[in-house]
Design an enzyme around this catalytic site. Sequence first.
Site, PDB file in Angstrom:
ATOM      1  N   VAL A 113      67.192   9.482  12.184  1.00  0.00           N
ATOM      2  CA  VAL A 113      67.194  10.447  11.078  1.00  0.00           C
ATOM      3  C   VAL A 113      66.492  11.733  11.493  1.00  0.00           C
ATOM      4  O   VAL A 113      67.000  12.840  11.267  1.00  0.00           O
ATOM      5  CB  VAL A 113      66.513   9.848   9.831  1.00  0.00           C
ATOM      6  CG1 VAL A 113      66.483  10.875   8.699  1.00  0.00           C
ATOM      7  CG2 VAL A 113      67.245   8.595   9.377  1.00  0.00           C
ATOM      8  N   TYR A 114      65.340  11.601  12.128  1.00  0.00           N
ATOM      9  CA  TYR A 114      64.593  12.775  12.605  1.00  0.00           C
ATOM     10  C   TYR A 114      65.436  13.573  13.605  1.00  0.00           C
ATOM     11  O   TYR A 114      65.575  14.797  13.495  1.00  0.00           O
ATOM     12  CB  TYR A 114      63.292  12.316  13.246  1.00  0.00           C
ATOM     13  CG  TYR A 114      62.461  13.425  13.851  1.00  0.00           C
ATOM     14  CD1 TYR A 114      61.882  14.398  13.053  1.00  0.00           C
ATOM     15  CD2 TYR A 114      62.263  13.487  15.225  1.00  0.00           C
ATOM     16  CE1 TYR A 114      61.120  15.419  13.605  1.00  0.00           C
ATOM     17  CE2 TYR A 114      61.495  14.498  15.789  1.00  0.00           C
ATOM     18  CZ  TYR A 114      60.933  15.461  14.971  1.00  0.00           C
ATOM     19  OH  TYR A 114      60.189  16.465  15.531  1.00  0.00           O
ATOM     20  N   GLY A 115      66.011  12.877  14.582  1.00  0.00           N
ATOM     21  CA  GLY A 115      66.832  13.552  15.579  1.00  0.00           C
ATOM     22  C   GLY A 115      68.041  14.226  14.971  1.00  0.00           C
ATOM     23  O   GLY A 115      68.405  15.348  15.353  1.00  0.00           O
TER      24      GLY A 115
END
Length: 248
Positions: free
Chosen positions: A155-157
């Site tokens: 999700v962060y990436g």
Amino acid sequence: METKTALITGSTSGIGRATALKLASDGVRVVVSGRNAERGLEVVEQIRTAGGEAYFVGADLRDAQSAVELAAKATQVAESAGGTLDVLVNNAAIGTGGPTAGTEESAFDAVLGTNLKAPFYLVANLAPAMAARGRGAIVNISTLAAEVALPGLSVYGASKAALDLLTKSWAAEFGPAGVRVNSVSPGPTRTPGSEGLGEFLQVLAAQAPLGFVADPEDIAAAIAFLVSDEARFVTGVILNVNGGRTVV
């Protein structure tokens, strides 16, 4: 020479703090922003003690409205100081780690809200005025995880990969009016936010040719270059500051 004013989100610690100190030392008027007023005021005091000019504007960048409000307040600060808002560094971010299965929707929405929606609406509310003046510089802070698949950081990436695409889109949209937009993509960096990674931070750094963990000042130096007039012919670039990790 007219003093430039820079808004740096998430600048109460880590890379954002180092960037605020670096730009202030370069003669830029800095608007420090973040959720922690105590830490933000400490950064402001440090800059002022060194002879620089800085102000703090609190912001909890979780949605479009908070970004709109920050844009208005930062613009007002710049104008009250006799200048204009010339530089935006979209550094504020949150991350969530873990497998895809079991990721709560609230966590997903929080990451996308801070990492993608807030920068989008900050640019939407600040870039047009820069374009009208015929100058401006925007730097978005990305991550190695936007290009290299790292387990548990989907999700962060993904949020940062989308921000990189926005960087290129904004460079095309605002470039003809003199506004430059670039990304800086850090590799493993020693910050309060990365402390929880422990030994994995060094393991990740060891996979790159240079082999060491960066300090926040290493990333700040790249950001300072991109917002400076020395980079006047640079836009739409995703600048990897990762020890060479993406070349192997």
